[in-house]
Design a protein around this motif. Structure first.
Motif, PDB file in Angstrom:
ATOM      1  N   GLY A 335       0.815  -1.209   0.000  1.00 43.62           N
ATOM      2  CA  GLY A 335       0.000   0.000   0.000  1.00 43.62           C
ATOM      3  C   GLY A 335       0.848   1.257   0.000  1.00 43.62           C
ATOM      4  O   GLY A 335       0.494   2.265  -0.617  1.00 43.62           O
ATOM      5  N   ALA A 336       2.009   1.201   0.691  1.00 45.12           N
ATOM      6  CA  ALA A 336       2.887   2.375   0.762  1.00 45.12           C
ATOM      7  C   ALA A 336       3.710   2.563  -0.497  1.00 45.12           C
ATOM      8  O   ALA A 336       4.125   3.689  -0.805  1.00 45.12           O
ATOM      9  N   THR A 337       3.966   1.480  -1.251  1.00 52.43           N
ATOM     10  CA  THR A 337       4.931   1.564  -2.352  1.00 52.43           C
ATOM     11  C   THR A 337       4.369   1.266  -3.732  1.00 52.43           C
ATOM     12  O   THR A 337       4.959   1.693  -4.737  1.00 52.43           O
ATOM     13  N   LEU A 338       3.253   0.534  -3.828  1.00 53.53           N
ATOM     14  CA  LEU A 338       2.800   0.031  -5.121  1.00 53.53           C
ATOM     15  C   LEU A 338       2.494   1.143  -6.115  1.00 53.53           C
ATOM     16  O   LEU A 338       2.788   1.034  -7.305  1.00 53.53           O
ATOM     17  N   PHE A 339       1.910   2.237  -5.640  1.00 55.78           N
ATOM     18  CA  PHE A 339       1.422   3.283  -6.540  1.00 55.78           C
ATOM     19  C   PHE A 339       2.463   4.369  -6.804  1.00 55.78           C
ATOM     20  O   PHE A 339       2.156   5.361  -7.466  1.00 55.78           O
ATOM     21  N   ALA A 340       3.676   4.199  -6.270  1.00 53.54           N
ATOM     22  CA  ALA A 340       4.692   5.251  -6.398  1.00 53.54           C
ATOM     23  C   ALA A 340       4.959   5.654  -7.850  1.00 53.54           C
ATOM     24  O   ALA A 340       5.027   6.845  -8.155  1.00 53.54           O
ATOM     25  N   PRO A 341       5.128   4.710  -8.800  1.00 57.09           N
ATOM     26  CA  PRO A 341       5.392   5.153 -10.178  1.00 57.09           C
ATOM     27  C   PRO A 341       4.135   5.517 -10.953  1.00 57.09           C
ATOM     28  O   PRO A 341       4.233   6.015 -12.077  1.00 57.09           O
ATOM     29  N   LEU A 342       2.955   5.278 -10.378  1.00 57.67           N
ATOM     30  CA  LEU A 342       1.707   5.406 -11.129  1.00 57.67           C
ATOM     31  C   LEU A 342       1.069   6.780 -11.021  1.00 57.67           C
ATOM     32  O   LEU A 342       0.174   7.107 -11.796  1.00 57.67           O
ATOM     33  N   LEU A 343       1.502   7.577 -10.041  1.00 59.27           N
ATOM     34  CA  LEU A 343       0.964   8.914  -9.833  1.00 59.27           C
ATOM     35  C   LEU A 343       2.124   9.905  -9.796  1.00 59.27           C
ATOM     36  O   LEU A 343       3.167   9.632  -9.187  1.00 59.27           O
ATOM     37  N   LEU A 344       1.945  11.047 -10.414  1.00 57.93           N
ATOM     38  CA  LEU A 344       3.006  12.046 -10.466  1.00 57.93           C
ATOM     39  C   LEU A 344       3.443  12.466  -9.075  1.00 57.93           C
ATOM     40  O   LEU A 344       4.638  12.622  -8.803  1.00 57.93           O
ATOM     41  N   THR A 345       2.486  12.626  -8.144  1.00 57.54           N
ATOM     42  CA  THR A 345       2.791  13.156  -6.818  1.00 57.54           C
ATOM     43  C   THR A 345       3.077  12.060  -5.801  1.00 57.54           C
ATOM     44  O   THR A 345       3.177  12.347  -4.602  1.00 57.54           O
ATOM     45  N   ALA A 346       3.222  10.802  -6.224  1.00 55.44           N
ATOM     46  CA  ALA A 346       3.411   9.703  -5.279  1.00 55.44           C
ATOM     47  C   ALA A 346       4.879   9.437  -4.980  1.00 55.44           C
ATOM     48  O   ALA A 346       5.182   8.660  -4.076  1.00 55.44           O
ATOM     49  N   LYS A 347       5.793  10.045  -5.726  1.00 52.29           N
ATOM     50  CA  LYS A 347       7.215   9.795  -5.527  1.00 52.29           C
ATOM     51  C   LYS A 347       7.973  11.091  -5.796  1.00 52.29           C
ATOM     52  O   LYS A 347       7.741  11.744  -6.816  1.00 52.29           O
ATOM     53  N   SER A 348       8.852  11.462  -4.877  1.00 47.80           N
ATOM     54  CA  SER A 348       9.590  12.713  -5.045  1.00 47.80           C
ATOM     55  C   SER A 348      10.398  12.714  -6.336  1.00 47.80           C
ATOM     56  O   SER A 348      10.503  13.744  -7.012  1.00 47.80           O
TER      57      SER A 348
END
Length: 623
Positions: A335-348
Motif C-alpha cells: 500500500g505504501a509503495t505500489l502506486f509510487a510510479p503510477l501517480l506524479l505526486t506519489a514519488k519525489s
C-alpha cells in the motif's frame, strides 16, 4: 470481574491526570494500545529488573510496591512510570516489584504507544519520572541488584569502519582521476570539472558517507563558487514550479496527518468494510493509494499505515511468522509503495524527473494524465496484488477486528474539527483540480501553491509546523539534483553522450521493446549502488536525451525509469523495507515469504511494461 467497554477505556484515558491535556487524536491513538489486565492476588503487576513494557494504573483492587519500606497502592494509583523513560527498550526496566494483595484490575498502555505520544509531549516524560522519583527517592537502600542498570558493553575501538575509510579515500582520489582522464581525452575544461564533481557526488552516495541530500547540494555550491554554470542553471530547481509543487504537496499531507483526518479516514474504512481477511488487506492497500495522491514519500506513507497494521495485527492475533501475519505486512508495504510510479505526486523523484521533460510534455502529463498513461501497469499491478491477497495465505479461522474499540476511537475523535475540514477541502480541490485542469485554467503547481498560501494565512500551518512537518532535506535534495542534471545539458555533455552511444544504438530507432530493455538494464544497475531517488533521477538524466534522439516519447522514458527504480533485490536498496523491519516484520513476518512475493512483483513490473507498449502506441506515444 466484568471487562470495561472501549468507551469506558476512552473515558478513563480522558480523566487520567497525565493524559488530560492530550488532544482527542492523541487519546484515540493511545486507545489502540490500551488494554485491561486482571491479576489474581499474589501475582506481580511489575517485576524488578524486567523490561518496562507498559504504564498503567489500578482500576480496582489493591497492590503493594515491594520496596524496603512497602508502599500500598489502591484504586487510581499509577505504576510503571519507568516505561515513559527514554532509551532503548532493552535498557528501560522496572525498579521494584508490584504485587497484588487482592484481585486487581488495571489498565495497561503499551510503551510503543506512549513513545509516539511523548514525541510531541516531552513534558509528560518529566512529569512521570518526577512522580517515580518522589515515590522511590526517600529509600535509604539501593534498588535490588537485578533492577540495576546492566553493565555497559565495551566501547568499540576508536576510528572509522573500513568501508568508511575506503569511501573517503575513493572520494578524494577518484574525482581527481576522472577530471584528469577527461582532460586527457581533450574534453573542455568545464566539462572535465563537472565530471569530477559528478563522480564525487556518486561516490558519496555509493558509500553512504553523508545524508542523501548533501552530495548534490555540495556539487551545486561548488558549481556556483567556481562559476562553472550560470546561477539560473545551477539553481534551476528553485526557479521552477517544482519547488512550489513540492512545498504545497508536503504541506497538504502534513495537515492531513496533524489534523487527524488521515487517522479518522483509516478508522472509518475499517468500520465500513466487511470483516474478512481479504478486505482487511484491501483496506491497507486502498489507504496507501489515497495517501499516494498527496504524499510523495513511501516512508511517510508507511509511517501512517503502520499504526493501522499494528492495530490489525494485534487484533487478528495470527501466529508469528505465519503466512497470514506475513500477508498483513505485505499488504501494508505494498500500500505504501505500489502506486509510487503510477501517480506524479506519489514519488519525489517523479516530480524531479518531471521537471526535465520538455514544457509541452509537462503540460500534457500533469495531474491525472500521468495515471492515464500508466493505466495498463496500474491495472495489472492492482489486479495481481489483490488477487494474491484474496486467494493466498488465508487463515483457517479468521479472527474478527475489535469493532467496539474502533468505534470508541472514532467517537473519541469527536466531530470533524476546523483543521480536518480544511484538509478535506484542500485534498478534494487538489484532486479535482489535477483531474480537470480546464476548470481553473492553470497548472497543478499554482493550484497547490494557492492552497498552501491559504493554509498559512488561516493559521492551520503555523511557523513550528511549517519548519518541522515539511521534509526540507528531501526538497533541497530534489532541487539541487535538478540543478546538477540541468548543468549536464548546459555543458553539452548529454550531446557528447549521444555522440558516443547514439551511433551504436541507432539500430533500436523507435523500438519501444528494445528501449524498454535498455531502460531496465540501466535503471537496475544504477539502483544496485544508488538510493531510489538518486538512482531514478540519474537514470532519467542519462536516458532522456538518448530516448528523444531514438524517437521514444519523453514521458515513456521517465515512466520506465520510475517503474524500474522500484525493482529491488537486497534490503539496503529499499528504505521502506528497512522501516518495515524495524516496525515488526522481522518478529511477526516470514522474511523468505515476503521476499518471494517481492521477486514476483519485480517480474510483474517488467511484464506489464512490455504489455503497455500496444497501449502507448494506441495513445500515439510511440513517437
Amino acid at each position: 470481574m466484568e471487562a470495561p467497554s472501549a468507551t469506558d477505556l476512552s473515558a478513563a484515558l480522558a480523566a487520567h491526570p497525565l493524559f488530560a491535556g492530550c488532544s482527542a487524536l492523541e487519546r484515540a491513538r493511545l486507545l489502540a494500545g490500551t488494554q485491561v489486565r486482571h491479576v489474581p492476588a499474589g501475582e506481580l503487576l511489575t517485576q524488578a529488573g524486567a523490561q518496562a513494557t507498559h504504564y498503567g494504573w489500578i482500576v480496582q483492587g489493591q497492590a503493594t510496591l515491594c520496596t524496603p519500606t512497602p508502599q500500598p497502592l489502591c484504586s487510581g494509583a499509577a505504576f510503571g512510570h519507568e516505561a515513559l523513560a527514554d532509551g532503548p527498550p532493552a535498557q528501560v526496566r522496572y525498579l521494584a516489584d508490584l504485587r497484588a494483595d487482592s484481585a486487581v484490575s488495571a489498565l495497561h498502555i503499551e510503551r510503543a504507544a506512549l513513545q509516539t505520544l511523548l514525541a510531541g509531549h516531552a513534558p509528560l516524560r518529566s512529569q512521570a519520572l518526577l512522580a517515580l522519583a518522589q515515590r522511590l527517592g526517600a529509600l535509604a537502600t539501593a534498588p535490588p541488584a537485578q533492577a540495576q542498570t546492566p553493565a555497559p558493553h565495551p566501547l568499540p575501538p576508536l576510528g572509522l569502519p573500513r568501508r568508511t575509510w575506503l569511501g573517503w579515500g575513493a572520494t578524494l582520489v577518484l574525482p581527481l582521476l576522472a577530471w584528469w582522464l577527461a582532460s586527457r581525452a581533450a574534453l573542455p575544461a568545464h566539462s572535465a570539472v563537472y565530471l569530477g564533481l559528478f563522480c564525487m557526488t556518486a561516490l558519496l552516495w555509493l558509500f553512504n558517507l553523508v545524508d542523501e541530500f548533501i552530495p548534490p547540494l555540495i556539487a551545486v555550491a561548488a558549481m556556483l563558487f567556481i562559476e562553472l554554470v550560470p546561477a539560473q542553471v545551477a539553481l534551476h530547481g528553485f526557479y521552477s514550479r517544482a519547488f512550489l509543487l513540492l512545498l504545497g504537496v508536503y504541506g497538504l499531507s502534513a495537515l492531513m496527518v496533524s489534523s487527524g483526518l488521515a487517522y479518522r479516514l483509516m478508522l472509518w474504512v475499517l468500520l465500513r468494510l466487511p470483516d474478512r481477511p481479504a478486505w482487511h488487506r484491501f483496506a491497507l492497500t486502498a489507504f496507501g493509494f489515497v495517501l499516494s495522491i498527496v504524499m510523495p514519500s513511501s516512508n511517510a506513507r508507511m509511517s501512517l499505515l503502520l499504526p493501522l497494521y499494528q492495530e490489525m495485527d494485534a487484533s487478528l492475533n495470527a501466529p508469528a511468522r505465519s503466512p497470514e501475519a506475513t500477508a498483513l505486512m505485505v499488504a501494508t508495504f505494498t500500500g505504501a509503495t505500489l502506486f509510487a510510479p503510477l501517480l506524479l505526486t506519489a514519488k519525489s523523484s517523479n516530480l524531479a524527473a518531471f521537471s526535465m521533460l520538455p514544457p509541452q510534455v509537462r503540460r500534457e502529463f500533469e495531474g491525472a494524465a500521468w495515471l492515464v498513461g500508466a493505466a495498463v501497469v496500474a491495472l495489472g499491478l492492482l489486479l495481481w496484488h489483490l488477487g494474491t491477497m484474496r486467494r493466498a495465505w488465508l487463515p483457517a479461522v479468521p479472527a474478527p477486528l475489535p469493532q467496539a474499540r474502533l468505534q470508541a476511537q472514532l467517537h473519541t475523535l469527536g466531530p470533524l474539527r476546523r483543521g480536518e475540514w480544511a484538509a478535506a477541502l484542500g485534498f478534494t480541490l487538489f484532486v479535482l483540480g489535477s483531474l480537470w485542469p480546464q476548470w481553473h485554467q492553470s497548472q497543478a503547481a499554482w493550484l497547490v501553491g494557492l492552497l498552501l498560501g491559504a493554509l498559512l494565512v488561516l493559521g492551520l500551518l503555523d511557523k513550528p509546523a511549517f519548519q518541522s512537518k515539511i521534509d526540507w532535506p528531501m526538497i533541497f535534495f530534489l532541487l539541487s539534483l535538478d540543478g546538477l542534471t540541468q548543468a549536464l545539458g548546459y555543458l553539452g555533455l548529454d550531446k557528447l553522450l549521444l555522440a558516443q552511444l547514439g551511433t551504436g544504438l541507432q539500430w533500436m530507432d523507435g523500438s519501444l521493446g528494445w528501449f524498454t530493455a535498455l531502460a531496465l538494464l540501466v535503471t537496475v544497475l544504477l539502483r544496485l549502488v544508488l538510493p531510489l531517488t538518486a538512482g531514478m533521477v540519474l537514470a532519467a538524466t542519462l536516458l532522456l536525451p538518448l530516448g528523444i534522439e531514438l524517437g521514444i516519447h519523453p514521458w515513456i522514458v521517465v515512466f520506465l525509469t520510475s517503474l524500474f527504480s522500484d525493482i529491488w533485490f537486497l534490503p539496503h536498496q529499499n528504505s521502506t523495507y528497512q522501516q518495515a523491519l524495524g516496525a515488526g516484520l522481522r518478529q511477526r513476518g516470514d522474511l523468505a515469504l515476503f521476499m518471494r512475493y517481492q521477486w514476483g512483483l519485480n517480474a510483474v513490473r517488467v511484464l506489464l511494461a512490455y504489455a503497455s507498449i500496444p497501449y502507448w502506441q494506441w495513445l500515439g506515444l510511440d513517437a
